[in-house]
Design a protein around this motif. Structure first.
Motif, mmCIF file in Angstrom:
data_model
loop_
_atom_site.group_PDB
_atom_site.id
_atom_site.type_symbol
_atom_site.label_atom_id
_atom_site.label_comp_id
_atom_site.label_asym_id
_atom_site.label_seq_id
_atom_site.Cartn_x
_atom_site.Cartn_y
_atom_site.Cartn_z
ATOM 1 N N LEU A 86 -30.682 -22.430 14.124
ATOM 2 C CA LEU A 86 -30.300 -23.273 15.255
ATOM 3 C C LEU A 86 -29.615 -22.464 16.354
ATOM 4 C CD1 LEU A 86 -29.062 -26.516 13.451
ATOM 5 C CD2 LEU A 86 -31.075 -26.287 14.926
ATOM 6 N N GLU A 87 -28.836 -21.468 15.967
ATOM 7 C CA GLU A 87 -28.185 -20.622 16.970
ATOM 8 C C GLU A 87 -29.222 -19.849 17.781
ATOM 9 O OE1 GLU A 87 -24.893 -20.408 17.865
ATOM 10 O OE2 GLU A 87 -24.795 -22.197 16.605
ATOM 11 N N ILE A 88 -30.239 -19.353 17.119
ATOM 12 C CA ILE A 88 -31.290 -18.615 17.825
ATOM 13 C C ILE A 88 -32.153 -19.560 18.646
ATOM 14 C CG2 ILE A 88 -33.353 -17.196 17.507
ATOM 15 C CD1 ILE A 88 -31.916 -15.903 15.145
ATOM 16 N N LEU A 125 -39.827 -22.841 15.237
ATOM 17 C CA LEU A 125 -39.043 -24.078 15.178
ATOM 18 C C LEU A 125 -38.584 -24.537 16.555
ATOM 19 C CD1 LEU A 125 -36.874 -23.238 12.046
ATOM 20 C CD2 LEU A 125 -38.721 -24.918 12.156
ATOM 21 N N SER A 126 -38.364 -23.586 17.454
ATOM 22 C CA SER A 126 -37.886 -23.920 18.794
ATOM 23 C C SER A 126 -38.881 -24.776 19.562
ATOM 24 C CB SER A 126 -37.603 -22.631 19.574
ATOM 25 O OG SER A 126 -37.060 -22.913 20.839
ATOM 26 N N GLY A 127 -40.135 -24.757 19.144
ATOM 27 C CA GLY A 127 -41.154 -25.556 19.820
ATOM 28 C C GLY A 127 -41.282 -26.971 19.293
ATOM 29 N N GLU A 140 -26.159 -32.301 28.139
ATOM 30 C CA GLU A 140 -27.610 -32.436 28.111
ATOM 31 C C GLU A 140 -28.220 -31.729 26.893
ATOM 32 O OE1 GLU A 140 -29.443 -31.240 31.708
ATOM 33 O OE2 GLU A 140 -28.227 -32.547 32.981
ATOM 34 N N TRP A 141 -29.203 -32.412 26.309
ATOM 35 C CA TRP A 141 -29.961 -31.807 25.218
ATOM 36 C C TRP A 141 -30.950 -30.803 25.793
ATOM 37 C CZ3 TRP A 141 -28.357 -32.661 20.395
ATOM 38 C CH2 TRP A 141 -27.589 -33.810 20.146
ATOM 39 N N GLN A 142 -31.234 -29.762 25.033
ATOM 40 C CA GLN A 142 -32.188 -28.753 25.481
ATOM 41 C C GLN A 142 -33.619 -29.225 25.257
ATOM 42 O OE1 GLN A 142 -30.684 -25.490 22.966
ATOM 43 N NE2 GLN A 142 -30.193 -24.391 24.842
ATOM 44 N N ASP A 143 -34.505 -28.826 26.161
ATOM 45 C CA ASP A 143 -35.929 -29.072 25.971
ATOM 46 C C ASP A 143 -36.482 -28.080 24.953
ATOM 47 O OD1 ASP A 143 -35.992 -31.114 27.863
ATOM 48 O OD2 ASP A 143 -36.387 -29.708 29.509
ATOM 49 N N SER A 144 -37.491 -28.500 24.217
ATOM 50 C CA SER A 144 -38.143 -27.586 23.270
ATOM 51 C C SER A 144 -38.834 -26.461 24.040
ATOM 52 C CB SER A 144 -39.151 -28.344 22.412
ATOM 53 O OG SER A 144 -40.167 -28.923 23.224
ATOM 54 N N TRP A 145 -38.951 -25.324 23.390
ATOM 55 C CA TRP A 145 -39.624 -24.177 24.017
ATOM 56 C C TRP A 145 -40.093 -23.225 22.935
ATOM 57 C CZ3 TRP A 145 -41.121 -23.034 28.921
ATOM 58 C CH2 TRP A 145 -41.582 -21.742 29.151
ATOM 59 N N ARG A 146 -41.366 -22.846 22.989
ATOM 60 C CA ARG A 146 -41.898 -21.873 22.041
ATOM 61 C C ARG A 146 -42.466 -20.686 22.814
ATOM 62 N NH1 ARG A 146 -45.673 -24.620 18.307
ATOM 63 N NH2 ARG A 146 -43.734 -25.199 17.221
ATOM 64 N N PRO A 147 -41.975 -19.474 22.561
ATOM 65 C CA PRO A 147 -42.528 -18.287 23.227
ATOM 66 C C PRO A 147 -44.019 -18.146 22.934
ATOM 67 C CG PRO A 147 -40.475 -17.765 22.111
ATOM 68 C CD PRO A 147 -40.859 -19.147 21.661
ATOM 69 N N LYS A 148 -44.745 -17.613 23.910
ATOM 70 C CA LYS A 148 -46.182 -17.418 23.721
ATOM 71 C C LYS A 148 -46.477 -16.291 22.736
ATOM 72 C CE LYS A 148 -47.312 -18.903 28.440
ATOM 73 N NZ LYS A 148 -47.859 -18.452 29.751
#
Length: 240
Positions: A86-88, A125-127, A140-148
């Motif tokens: 979760l920290e990452i 998991l970030s995605g 504010e909650w963060q939006d999901s994001w997955r590196p390409k």
């Protein structure tokens, strides 16, 4: 701040050692690059966490990175679990990089392989939109994001790369950034204990590895990376 590239290292100096020249080159091309260190390297034989904090800051200025953060995980004892993931994830969602660089998948130091897997799992998991994250104090909650892309740089072991980056013209910057960690590397005047990375041979190996990888592809210097999934190019002419 959105970054093009976010490089993770289990310890301060991992990123510089593994892909410092690549980062310097990308920055010269106008890319925004950040570094996140997982630990402060407090178990290192030489120096202290406080000394390494200052050295990491100096090295970041030499490379010209846009931001450098430290998650302050326990050196030697962090694990790949929900808490650390979760920290990452918070870092990935904060900076939304297209490319993540991280530790070697297999290496001499146990933190390198652990850090590699931890960051890689967190990128996936970030995605996921059902994982909720926000920073302490934020509303504010963060939006999901997955590196390409997730690429692993090479460290102590001579791992065979899946691709290399021509870093001709950027090795001097890499070595300058590495030598900002004066407490960690070759110093004939030092009275501190010797370690595998304090020899002149180790420092020299960084250059001759880059020279050898460069030789194999017809350039002066190169840095190697491994991938987790197939890398694609638009046309055959994109391959050197």
């Amino acid at each position: 701040m959105k970054l093009d590239i976010l490089a993770f290292g289990s310890h301060p100096d991992d990123v510089e050692l593994g892909c410092g020249a690549t980062i310097a080159k990308e920055i010269s091309l106008g890319k925004k690059v950040g570094i996140v260190d997982l630990t402060r390297g407090e178990l290192g034989t030489r120096g202290t966490a406080e000394i390494r904090d200052k050295e990491a800051e100096k090295s970041a200025k030499i490379l010209g990175v846009a931001v450098r953060e430290n998650l302050e995980f326990a050196d030697g004892f962090f694990v790949n679990d929900k808490k650390h993931q979760l920290e990452i994830i918070r870092m990935i969602r904060k900076y939304r990089p297209d490319i993540v660089l991280c530790n070697s998948v297999d290496d001499r130091h146990i933190d390198h392989g652990k850090g590699s897997k931890l960051v890689s799992d967190s990128c996936f998991l970030s995605g996921l939109i059902k994982i909720d994250t926000k920073f302490d104090g934020d509303d504010e909650w963060q939006d999901s994001w997955r590196p390409k892309y997730v690429y692993h740089y090479i460290q102590w072991k001579s791992v065979v790369p899946d691709f290399v980056v021509d870093v001709t013209g950027f090795m001097d910057k890499k070595m300058e950034a590495i030598q900002a960690y004066a407490s960690q590397f070759y110093d004939p005047a030092s009275k501190e204990p010797e370690t595998p990375i304090t020899s002149k041979n180790f420092l020299d190996s960084l250059e001759y590895r880059a020279r050898d990888l460069g030789r194999l592809v017809g350039v002066s210097y190169a840095e190697g990376f491994t991938v987790e999934r197939m890398v694609a190019v638009n046309t055959l002419s994109n391959l050197m």
